[in-house]
Each structure stands twice: as C-alpha cells, then as structure tokens.
Design a protein around this motif. Structure first.
Motif, PDB file in Angstrom:
ATOM      1  N   PRO A  29       1.053 -11.737 -11.651  1.00 34.73           N
ATOM      2  CA  PRO A  29       1.514 -11.397 -13.002  1.00 34.73           C
ATOM      3  C   PRO A  29       0.514 -11.807 -14.076  1.00 34.73           C
ATOM      4  N   PHE A  30       0.494 -11.025 -15.141  1.00 31.91           N
ATOM      5  CA  PHE A  30      -0.393 -11.281 -16.276  1.00 31.91           C
ATOM      6  C   PHE A  30      -0.215 -12.697 -16.804  1.00 31.91           C
ATOM      7  N   SER A  31       1.020 -13.170 -16.827  1.00 30.67           N
ATOM      8  CA  SER A  31       1.295 -14.513 -17.346  1.00 30.67           C
ATOM      9  C   SER A  31       0.557 -15.590 -16.549  1.00 30.67           C
ATOM     10  N   ARG A  32       0.324 -15.357 -15.266  1.00 31.40           N
ATOM     11  CA  ARG A  32      -0.418 -16.329 -14.454  1.00 31.40           C
ATOM     12  C   ARG A  32      -1.865 -16.411 -14.914  1.00 31.40           C
ATOM     13  N   TYR A  33      -2.490 -15.254 -15.181  1.00 33.81           N
ATOM     14  CA  TYR A  33      -3.869 -15.271 -15.676  1.00 33.81           C
ATOM     15  C   TYR A  33      -3.955 -16.045 -17.003  1.00 33.81           C
ATOM     16  N   VAL A  34      -3.011 -15.804 -17.886  1.00 34.30           N
ATOM     17  CA  VAL A  34      -3.003 -16.490 -19.178  1.00 34.30           C
ATOM     18  C   VAL A  34      -2.857 -17.999 -18.972  1.00 34.30           C
ATOM     19  N   ALA A  35      -1.939 -18.398 -18.088  1.00 34.05           N
ATOM     20  CA  ALA A  35      -1.733 -19.831 -17.821  1.00 34.05           C
ATOM     21  C   ALA A  35      -2.982 -20.470 -17.227  1.00 34.05           C
ATOM     22  N   VAL A  36      -3.657 -19.777 -16.327  1.00 37.75           N
ATOM     23  CA  VAL A  36      -4.871 -20.327 -15.703  1.00 37.75           C
ATOM     24  C   VAL A  36      -5.961 -20.506 -16.748  1.00 37.75           C
ATOM     25  N   THR A  37      -6.121 -19.548 -17.657  1.00 39.39           N
ATOM     26  CA  THR A  37      -7.162 -19.688 -18.687  1.00 39.39           C
ATOM     27  C   THR A  37      -6.893 -20.888 -19.581  1.00 39.39           C
ATOM     28  N   ARG A  38      -5.638 -21.254 -19.715  1.00 39.83           N
ATOM     29  CA  ARG A  38      -5.266 -22.395 -20.547  1.00 39.83           C
ATOM     30  C   ARG A  38      -5.366 -23.720 -19.777  1.00 39.83           C
ATOM     31  N   ASP A  39      -4.899 -23.730 -18.513  1.00 38.29           N
ATOM     32  CA  ASP A  39      -4.776 -24.973 -17.757  1.00 38.29           C
ATOM     33  C   ASP A  39      -5.965 -25.289 -16.855  1.00 38.29           C
ATOM     34  N   LYS A  40      -6.519 -24.281 -16.190  1.00 40.78           N
ATOM     35  CA  LYS A  40      -7.636 -24.474 -15.257  1.00 40.78           C
ATOM     36  C   LYS A  40      -8.595 -23.302 -15.373  1.00 40.78           C
ATOM     37  N   PRO A  41      -9.295 -23.186 -16.492  1.00 42.44           N
ATOM     38  CA  PRO A  41     -10.089 -21.980 -16.756  1.00 42.44           C
ATOM     39  C   PRO A  41     -11.159 -21.672 -15.716  1.00 42.44           C
TER      40      PRO A  41
END
Length: 157
Positions: A29-41
């Motif tokens: 899901p798109f939300s996972r990509y967004v979360a990764v860029t924030r938490d573990k880029p």
C-alpha cells in the motif's frame, strides 16, 4: 544516475512505478511507502536522472537476523543500464552496516526473467513453492556474513 534514500516526495513516484509494473511485483500500500520515507528512509532506495523523478527503486525490510528485499522495480525505459544492480549493491551495503544481519532473502516468481538477475547478484534458490497465485514462487537467499545456525533457521516459510 542519482541514488538516494527516499523522501516523502518520492513516495508518489515509487507508487506510480509499482503500479506500472504490478504484474511482476507484489502489492504494497501507498501508506507503507510514505511511512518508510518518514521512519526508515534508507529502506527505500530511489534511482533517478533528476531529483524530481523515480526511474527505479528498491524496498527492503531490516528483519533480524535476515533482511528481506520486498520490491525492486526499474522503469522499462531504463532497464539494461545497471540501475537494478546499483540499487541491490547499495542496499546490501546498508544491510552489512548493521552487524545483526547474516543475510538477505527475497521471493520471486519462477516464471519471471528476474530470477536470472537475482542469481547474477549472488542469490541462490533455497526453496520453491507452488502456492503463488500467479505461478510457482522461489525463495532466494544471499549470505552477508557467516552464521552459526543452518540457513533454514533464518528463513520464513
């Protein structure tokens, strides 16, 4: 070619590239990509010609003691230029920096030409499963440093 850890502005480009190649890669899901860029880029690496575009990406998760490559996608117009190899080599370097990682695993459908790519990057097929919806799925593994327990102890089923 510019290689960078993804930022939140890259998430839309990553999602667009994934959608364009959705027959070959699994859904995230798109939300996972967004979360990764924030938490573990640096778990989402992006390759591009310019800072505004996404010509390829590699998404990996830092499981212990084995990391997992979740997706590798290179735009069809940029394939054959070494972008995939550059992304894999860079991700492996990041994984090795964390001394808890013994290896990296990934899943790939057996009927895709990318199996040869992964074997060319030093990955070995360690398991085959007929459970994939779109055909047999292979589990591939590459050791990053020697482990004391047998390989099977680290790999998910």
């Amino acid at each position: 070619m510019i290689l960078r850890c993804a930022s939140e502005k890259d998430a839309a480009g990553v999602e667009a590239l994934r959608r364009a190649n959705q027959e070959a890669v699994g859904f995230i899901p798109f939300s996972r990509y967004v979360a990764v860029t924030r938490d573990k880029p640096c778990c989402l690496l992006v390759a591009s010609d310019t800072p505004e575009t996404v010509d390829g990406f590699l998404y990996w998760t830092p499981g212990l003691p084995v990391a997992a490559i979740q997706q590798l996608v290179v735009d069809v117009n940029h394939r054959g230029q070494g972008i995939g190899r550059l992304l894999v080599v860079s991700a492996l370097r990041l994984m090795v920096q964390d001394s808890c990682r013994f290896g990296v695993t990934l899943r790939c459908r057996a009927n895709l030409p990318s199996v040869g790519f992964w074997q060319g990057q030093g990955f070995d097929v360690v398991r085959s499963s007929l459970s994939g919806r779109r055909g047999p799925v292979l589990r591939l593994y590459r050791e990053l440093r020697p482990a004391l327990l047998p390989l099977g102890s680290y790999l998910p089923r």
